[in-house]
Motif scaffolding. Sequence first.
Motif, PDB file in Angstrom:
ATOM      1  N   THR A 179      16.322  70.079  21.052  1.00 52.30           N
ATOM      2  CA  THR A 179      16.563  71.234  21.769  1.00 52.30           C
ATOM      3  C   THR A 179      16.556  71.341  22.514  1.00 52.30           C
ATOM      4  O   THR A 179      15.195  71.447  23.802  1.00 52.30           O
ATOM      5  CB  THR A 179      15.689  72.814  20.723  1.00 52.30           C
ATOM      6  OG1 THR A 179      15.918  72.547  19.828  1.00 52.30           O
ATOM      7  CG2 THR A 179      17.028  73.974  21.585  1.00 52.30           C
ATOM      8  N   TRP A 308      21.785  81.136   9.918  1.00 53.53           N
ATOM      9  CA  TRP A 308      20.864  80.952  10.794  1.00 53.53           C
ATOM     10  C   TRP A 308      19.615  80.168  10.197  1.00 53.53           C
ATOM     11  O   TRP A 308      19.281  78.362  10.610  1.00 53.53           O
ATOM     12  CB  TRP A 308      19.826  81.109  11.930  1.00 53.53           C
ATOM     13  CG  TRP A 308      19.210  80.336  13.208  1.00 53.53           C
ATOM     14  CD1 TRP A 308      18.179  80.452  13.380  1.00 53.53           C
ATOM     15  CD2 TRP A 308      19.684  80.475  14.005  1.00 53.53           C
ATOM     16  NE1 TRP A 308      17.390  79.847  14.225  1.00 53.53           N
ATOM     17  CE2 TRP A 308      19.183  79.213  14.620  1.00 53.53           C
ATOM     18  CE3 TRP A 308      21.114  80.913  14.990  1.00 53.53           C
ATOM     19  CZ2 TRP A 308      19.058  79.620  16.479  1.00 53.53           C
ATOM     20  CZ3 TRP A 308      21.249  80.402  15.752  1.00 53.53           C
ATOM     21  CH2 TRP A 308      19.969  79.086  16.559  1.00 53.53           C
ATOM     22  N   GLU A 309      19.169  80.740   8.926  1.00 57.06           N
ATOM     23  CA  GLU A 309      18.475  80.048   8.232  1.00 57.06           C
ATOM     24  C   GLU A 309      19.095  78.634   7.480  1.00 57.06           C
ATOM     25  O   GLU A 309      18.542  77.519   7.881  1.00 57.06           O
ATOM     26  CB  GLU A 309      17.555  80.869   6.737  1.00 57.06           C
ATOM     27  CG  GLU A 309      16.850  79.918   6.140  1.00 57.06           C
ATOM     28  CD  GLU A 309      16.510  81.183   4.949  1.00 57.06           C
ATOM     29  OE1 GLU A 309      15.719  80.807   4.589  1.00 57.06           O
ATOM     30  OE2 GLU A 309      16.285  82.281   5.259  1.00 57.06           O
ATOM     31  N   SER A 312      19.876  75.354   9.546  1.00 56.11           N
ATOM     32  CA  SER A 312      17.977  75.088   9.756  1.00 56.11           C
ATOM     33  C   SER A 312      18.085  73.786   8.694  1.00 56.11           C
ATOM     34  O   SER A 312      16.873  74.080   9.204  1.00 56.11           O
ATOM     35  CB  SER A 312      17.143  76.206  10.196  1.00 56.11           C
ATOM     36  OG  SER A 312      17.437  77.091  11.396  1.00 56.11           O
ATOM     37  N   SER A 314      18.172  70.736   6.749  1.00 48.23           N
ATOM     38  CA  SER A 314      17.723  69.357   7.241  1.00 48.23           C
ATOM     39  C   SER A 314      19.261  69.056   6.878  1.00 48.23           C
ATOM     40  O   SER A 314      20.002  68.636   5.629  1.00 48.23           O
ATOM     41  CB  SER A 314      16.970  69.300   6.524  1.00 48.23           C
ATOM     42  OG  SER A 314      16.832  67.426   6.828  1.00 48.23           O
ATOM     43  N   CYS A 357      14.937  81.744  21.458  1.00 51.90           N
ATOM     44  CA  CYS A 357      15.944  80.514  21.540  1.00 51.90           C
ATOM     45  C   CYS A 357      15.803  80.051  23.159  1.00 51.90           C
ATOM     46  O   CYS A 357      15.466  78.528  23.209  1.00 51.90           O
ATOM     47  CB  CYS A 357      16.759  79.935  20.909  1.00 51.90           C
ATOM     48  SG  CYS A 357      17.734  80.638  19.578  1.00 51.90           S
ATOM     49  N   LYS A 362      11.351  79.305  19.342  1.00 47.76           N
ATOM     50  CA  LYS A 362      12.206  78.906  18.171  1.00 47.76           C
ATOM     51  C   LYS A 362      12.985  77.833  18.620  1.00 47.76           C
ATOM     52  O   LYS A 362      13.795  77.520  20.017  1.00 47.76           O
ATOM     53  CB  LYS A 362      13.585  80.305  17.590  1.00 47.76           C
ATOM     54  CG  LYS A 362      12.376  81.260  17.533  1.00 47.76           C
ATOM     55  CD  LYS A 362      14.032  82.055  16.696  1.00 47.76           C
ATOM     56  CE  LYS A 362      13.373  83.466  16.211  1.00 47.76           C
ATOM     57  NZ  LYS A 362      14.382  84.510  15.648  1.00 47.76           N
ATOM     58  N   LEU A 364      15.863  74.374  17.425  1.00 51.90           N
ATOM     59  CA  LEU A 364      16.874  74.008  16.225  1.00 51.90           C
ATOM     60  C   LEU A 364      16.035  72.528  15.684  1.00 51.90           C
ATOM     61  O   LEU A 364      16.064  71.536  15.715  1.00 51.90           O
ATOM     62  CB  LEU A 364      18.350  74.265  16.706  1.00 51.90           C
ATOM     63  CG  LEU A 364      18.501  74.789  18.206  1.00 51.90           C
ATOM     64  CD1 LEU A 364      19.419  74.974  18.996  1.00 51.90           C
ATOM     65  CD2 LEU A 364      18.555  76.125  17.064  1.00 51.90           C
ATOM     66  N   PRO A 365      15.561  73.094  13.729  1.00 54.15           N
ATOM     67  CA  PRO A 365      15.916  71.397  13.383  1.00 54.15           C
ATOM     68  C   PRO A 365      16.464  70.339  13.632  1.00 54.15           C
ATOM     69  O   PRO A 365      15.923  69.414  13.961  1.00 54.15           O
ATOM     70  CB  PRO A 365      15.597  72.124  11.658  1.00 54.15           C
ATOM     71  CG  PRO A 365      14.857  73.559  12.032  1.00 54.15           C
ATOM     72  CD  PRO A 365      15.544  74.324  13.539  1.00 54.15           C
ATOM     73  N   ASN A 366      17.156  71.052  13.855  1.00 49.42           N
ATOM     74  CA  ASN A 366      19.006  70.012  14.094  1.00 49.42           C
ATOM     75  C   ASN A 366      20.139  69.906  15.089  1.00 49.42           C
ATOM     76  O   ASN A 366      20.853  68.970  14.928  1.00 49.42           O
ATOM     77  CB  ASN A 366      20.156  70.169  12.609  1.00 49.42           C
ATOM     78  CG  ASN A 366      19.632  69.969  11.295  1.00 49.42           C
ATOM     79  OD1 ASN A 366      19.385  69.317  11.029  1.00 49.42           O
ATOM     80  ND2 ASN A 366      19.911  71.417  10.767  1.00 49.42           N
TER      81      ASN A 366
END
Length: 489
Positions: A179, A308-309, A312, A314, A357, A362, A364-366
């Motif tokens: 991120t 947003w969830e 997130s 995968s 962010c 926060k 960003l998992p991706n």
Amino acid sequence: MPPSICLRSFSQLSLDRSVHSLASRSRLSPHAACFSTSAARFANPSPKKGRVVAPPKRGQKTLNVKRGRKDPQGDVGKRPAPGERKAQRKRIVLRNDNALEVTALHDMAKATILSGLDEGRVLGIPENVVDALRAVEAFKPTQGWGLFWRPATLMRKETIQMAGLLKEVEESEEGQKKTIRRVLSGERLGGKSTLLLQGLTMAFLRNWVVINLPEGITDYPAAQDITNAHTEYAPLPGSQPTQYFQETYTANLLAQTLKANEPVLESINVTTNPSLPLPLPANATLKQLVELGAVNPEASWPVFLALWEELSVSGRPSILFALDGLSHIMKDSDYLSAEVKPIHAHDLTLIRHFIDCLSGQKSLPNGGVILAATSRSNCPSSSALEHSIQVAEQLQRDPNNLLHYNPYKKVDQRVMDALKDLRDPEAKGLDVIKVGGLSKDEARSIMEYYAESGMLRAKVDDGFVSEKWSLAGMGNIGELERASVRQRI
């Protein structure tokens, strides 16, 4: 005795006698005032007697010449309708039919946009990406898009740096996606908003999900008007400390995000079980989820959190979250709490989400990029933001020379905490991209494009480029356009 002397003597004698006679008469006769008309001149004039006109007889036509009577055939001095002036001021023109079409102009390509091989070239924006950029309000009325046949942009060194950030995110390992957080800073008319637009363009080409908070959304402008009490707001139930959500604004943002990212959102199904105030169809896609919040403003904020969830999870696309006009959200807003106290901009839910962010709270998992562009043309003063950017730029020049804060300036501690990574030499997350002037090669490239478009009628040689480059403040792209194109217009 000569005759002339005798004549002068008799003339002088007669003159003395006449003067003596006039003086004696003036002493004997009483003094009388001269006739004057000043009293009559300055007196108030007597009012004229108005002529009484008898009313017309029954069935008889009369001439009506009253002032201000509207023309039945049409009112020439018609006032603009409500909102017409604002619409004209915010109108975006992206095409000029009078300009020449540059046949040698190539479009940005998905395969090569992140390679860095296009540095110094002017590339066109593909038509489908133009529609997406228009949907998220990435274009500005003050930019010169309407001077040329179609939208095109210069791939300057900062653009190649931006492409490198996106490439770094895509090449990071799965499960450990990066991120990257950046603040775009620079002088006025330096091209910060255009660089932000170039980042959005590359993200659209790479099929990222783009969420943009521009300086001007159609009805509810973002970074500027989201904080100056131009939209409805209400306290978020159960939030400690109290947060405030703006349902109408969030619904408009969801609608624009859906319009710009529709091909990506309709290809992804909802896999989580979001808690929403309205029912969601079975096997719904992200497109249907966003539509639910866009149509129902009361559910817009829960839908935004659910989106947003979902992003997130995968395997989902990377995110580009951008905001233009950073200084507008680094202060107290114009909203008031129930205690009639100013609400800080960071207590607005959407701004709080972006700040989390940007500050790194926060991730960003991706993977993804968080961009925030500053403004020099229309920005409130924020000492904490300016100091943080100055420290970051000083660290880029000399890491051993830390710039200290002026203790006599008022500081917003919440802003200082949000941007603390900019002032930390050890932090590697948040950084500044300095948008400076063009090099002479880049200036020559963009001026040749001006000439091929028919907007610059001069021979583009080394002398001409050096002259305009110097007049533009060592390559300021806004001043360069003004000196070479707009000055003739």
